[in-house]
Design a protein around this motif. Structure first.
Motif, PDB file in Angstrom:
ATOM      1  N   THR A  43       0.828  -1.207   0.000  1.00 62.87           N
ATOM      2  CA  THR A  43       0.000   0.000   0.000  1.00 62.87           C
ATOM      3  C   THR A  43       0.859   1.252   0.000  1.00 62.87           C
ATOM      4  O   THR A  43       0.628   2.189  -0.768  1.00 62.87           O
ATOM      5  N   ILE A  47       0.695   1.400  -4.054  1.00 59.51           N
ATOM      6  CA  ILE A  47      -0.661   1.861  -4.336  1.00 59.51           C
ATOM      7  C   ILE A  47      -0.833   3.352  -4.058  1.00 59.51           C
ATOM      8  O   ILE A  47      -1.321   4.109  -4.911  1.00 59.51           O
ATOM      9  N   LEU A  48      -0.422   3.818  -2.880  1.00 59.27           N
ATOM     10  CA  LEU A  48      -0.560   5.236  -2.554  1.00 59.27           C
ATOM     11  C   LEU A  48       0.250   6.142  -3.493  1.00 59.27           C
ATOM     12  O   LEU A  48      -0.260   7.183  -3.926  1.00 59.27           O
ATOM     13  N   VAL A  68      -9.276   8.182   0.282  1.00 64.10           N
ATOM     14  CA  VAL A  68      -8.495   7.243   1.100  1.00 64.10           C
ATOM     15  C   VAL A  68      -9.130   7.111   2.474  1.00 64.10           C
ATOM     16  O   VAL A  68      -9.321   5.993   2.992  1.00 64.10           O
ATOM     17  N   PHE A 125      -1.164  -4.724  -7.268  1.00 65.03           N
ATOM     18  CA  PHE A 125      -2.437  -4.619  -6.557  1.00 65.03           C
ATOM     19  C   PHE A 125      -3.038  -6.015  -6.383  1.00 65.03           C
ATOM     20  O   PHE A 125      -3.500  -6.397  -5.299  1.00 65.03           O
ATOM     21  N   SER A 185      -9.300   3.174  -6.477  1.00 69.70           N
ATOM     22  CA  SER A 185      -7.978   2.793  -5.975  1.00 69.70           C
ATOM     23  C   SER A 185      -7.690   3.485  -4.651  1.00 69.70           C
ATOM     24  O   SER A 185      -7.114   2.891  -3.728  1.00 69.70           O
ATOM     25  N   SER A 189      -7.152   1.627  -1.121  1.00 65.67           N
ATOM     26  CA  SER A 189      -5.909   1.845  -0.372  1.00 65.67           C
ATOM     27  C   SER A 189      -6.215   2.183   1.076  1.00 65.67           C
ATOM     28  O   SER A 189      -5.487   1.774   1.988  1.00 65.67           O
TER      29      SER A 189
END
Length: 235
Positions: A43, A47-48, A68, A125, A185, A189
């Motif tokens: 993450t 992802i972030l 988020v 992911f 997304s 996350s």
């Protein structure tokens, strides 16, 4: 198609591991700790940065950050339904039948997780979900084995759970949700952050230093970094 098959395989692997590892609670907790660490690292490292670094992200405001945080809130609500199966435990009385509500919360959680896989910039992911699904499937199958007498019902529950993330993938690929891939997304996350931190906090019983769990965390971090680095160098 390959993404869906891999996500289904993670549930199958979880069922197998349930038979092998859950007889030893210490081993299952180490596996859960590893998955939480891997989940958290993926993450933070992959992802972030993709969410905040996306060309369409407006860096002059904090809107994407709200998505988020929304993911954190969604997970808080979902786990009140699923009773925390996502982060590796379930509390049922010995003679209690398996509650449909718990499965419903977990099923919805898995669908939401699968949505961003359809438009992710890499397979990282998907691998994060793959690793996370293994201990979740272990706990779910163990609970079904103890609280559901029918083998047919166990099979149906596990089959539906195995199909949940691929269903999310389909929604993210072939419906209007695909127009909001960045927002999804960001939401997922937030879900990942919530689950991974809860796993790491809950496995640290009594806040005592445990060398085996510490090593499991480091392995999770290092493996995630290695996978992300491979993807970065490939580009």
């Amino acid at each position: 198609m390959i993404e869906s098959l891999i996500l289904i395989c993670s549930v199958v692997l979880g069922v197998i591991c349930s038979k092998l590892f859950l007889k030893n609670k210490h081993n299952s907790k180490l596996l859960l700790t590893f998955s939480g660490a891997f989940f958290l690292a993926m993450t933070v490292l992959e992802i972030l940065p993709q969410v905040y670094g996306h060309p369409s992200t407006d860096h002059t405001n904090h809107t994407i950050g709200l998505f988020v945080l929304f993911g954190v809130v969604i997970q808080y609500i979902l786990e009140t339904i699923s009773k925390g199966v996502e982060h590796g435990h379930i509390h049922l009385h010995k003679n209690e039948s398996f509650p449909i509500g718990i499965f419903g919360g977990l099923f919805l959680h898995s669908i939401i997780e699968g949505i961003p896989v359809a438009n992710a910039e890499s397979h990282n992911f998907m691998w994060a979900i793959f690793v996370h699904n293994i201990p979740v499937s272990m706990i779910l199958f163990s609970a079904l084995s103890q609280h559901t007498a029918s083998n047919t019902k166990r099979f149906i529950f596990m089959l539906l759970f195995a199909l949940a993330a691929p269903m999310g993938y389909f929604l993210g690929k072939h419906t209007l949700i695909s127009n909001y891939s960045l927002e999804m997304s960001a939401i997922v996350s937030g879900i990942f952050l919530h689950i991974s931190t809860v796993i790491l906090f809950e496995t640290n019983e009594g806040h005592h230093f445990n060398i085996k769990k510490f090593i499991s965390i480091l392995i999770g971090f290092v493996l995630a970094y290695f996978i992300v680095s491979m993807h970065t160098h490939a580009h």
